[in-house]
Scaffold this motif. Sequence first.
Motif, short mmCIF file in Angstrom:
data_model
loop_
_atom_site.label_atom_id
_atom_site.label_comp_id
_atom_site.label_asym_id
_atom_site.label_seq_id
_atom_site.Cartn_x
_atom_site.Cartn_y
_atom_site.Cartn_z
N ASN A 1 -0.50 -5.55 4.01
CA ASN A 1 -1.35 -4.37 3.81
C ASN A 1 -2.50 -4.36 4.81
O ASN A 1 -2.78 -3.33 5.45
CB ASN A 1 -1.91 -4.37 2.38
N GLU B 1 5.49 3.39 3.71
CA GLU B 1 5.45 3.61 5.17
C GLU B 1 5.22 2.32 5.95
O GLU B 1 5.64 2.19 7.09
CB GLU B 1 4.27 4.51 5.53
N TYR C 1 0.83 -1.21 0.00
CA TYR C 1 0.00 0.00 0.00
C TYR C 1 0.86 1.26 0.00
O TYR C 1 0.61 2.19 -0.75
CB TYR C 1 -0.92 -0.02 1.24
N SER C 2 1.85 1.26 0.86
CA SER C 2 2.71 2.45 0.90
C SER C 2 4.05 2.06 1.51
O SER C 2 4.12 1.15 2.34
CB SER C 2 2.03 3.53 1.74
#
Length: 412
Positions: free
Chosen positions: A405, A327, A324-325
């Motif tokens: 995720n 991060e 997703y990211s």
Amino acid sequence: MTNIQEALQNYKAQYDQLMKEDFNIDMTRGKPSGEQLALSFGLLDMLKSEDADNYMAYFNYGIPGGIPEAKALFADLFDVSQNEVYIGGNSSLNLMHDMINKFMFYGVSKEAQPWKDQKVKFLCPVPGYDRHFTICESYGIEMIPVAMTDHGPDMEQVESLVKDDASIKGIWCVPLYSNPQGYNYSDETVERLANMHTAADDFRIIWDNAYGYHHLGEELIKVKNLLHACQSAGHPERALMVMSTSKMTFPGAGVSALAASETNINYLLSLFAIQTIGHDKLNQLRHVKFFGDKDGLIEHMRKHKEIMAPKFDIVDAYLSEKLYSPEVCKWNKPQGGYFITIDVLDHCASEIVAQCSALGLKVTPAGATHPYGKDPNDSIIRIAPSFLNAEELKEAMDILCVVINYVTLKKL
Ligand code: PLP
């Protein structure tokens, strides 16, 4: 609804869908695949009964330190002289364990005190190899975690710990393509380890070169020679370097070796001789005949690379494309070795591993990369892509990415 909530619902739906399928995938340990094992089937043909007369001494008791041909090969691999080599049995873990065992009961040299009569602590760069930690645990050796960096353990931390505490007797190191991050020790790290002042005069570096020839990139990366560095620093007995052919030929049926000062080799040989009259000399001979020499071994390892490198690419591609990211997860793309380390959002690793398991994907237990099985941040997951074929690995990465995720977004 926020973007995160939408994404979370989407991953939850994907997770529920995966739950309906029946996966049974195991990527817990770094085992070579069948295709890799097949590269070494020729090893089985290396000894013929017609040649037996040439090797009569190798069929009998004796030559406890290893046959000269094997010593010559491993001396070349370690870049040391032949009298600085001992040839072990089928496992370098066994060698490391037995060295610690001897140090516990007899001390590191004829003059030294046995460790069993003292408080003993070991430095453990983390994340690290779980079986090093198990050896310490089994002997009641207290483990002190030190941070691993992309050029070796944090040397500031190491130097400040060893300089005053005489109970710190050693450190575990996997200098090239470390397990699990695939990091390499820099020249500076090697020099500092060799030169540092230690309060314990029986301090030892267990230099576990398990992945010394297991390159995945074009460059044949080499770490500075610890034994030579220790000799130049005036601490010749500090370095104990091990390796094996477990992930070159056959895990469990390979050959291991130790490189250390002649004094250490002779001392350890005298103790190992109590437990065995010698290791499997025929297997040593088969290996020497199979590889020929160091160049032959490097060429053999290039064939392993052709099988392994695409698997590392698959893992990297899935993580790059499906997460997703950035991060929620950081990972590395090692230039060799067997593992990829994923560093997820804090306090998520155990749940990710558990959710993967619920879907039928077994991953190395979270925490296994830390002493006592405790990762304080609960963030490290070790991926071992070697054993699976490309299709299984893609399925595994699909599951893993959905779960990462899903779990990390829940946390966010
Ligand atoms: N050392 C490290 C760092 C490993 O990762 C492994 C196996 O995964 C071993 C040692 C085991 O080596 P051997 O098969 O020679 O006992």
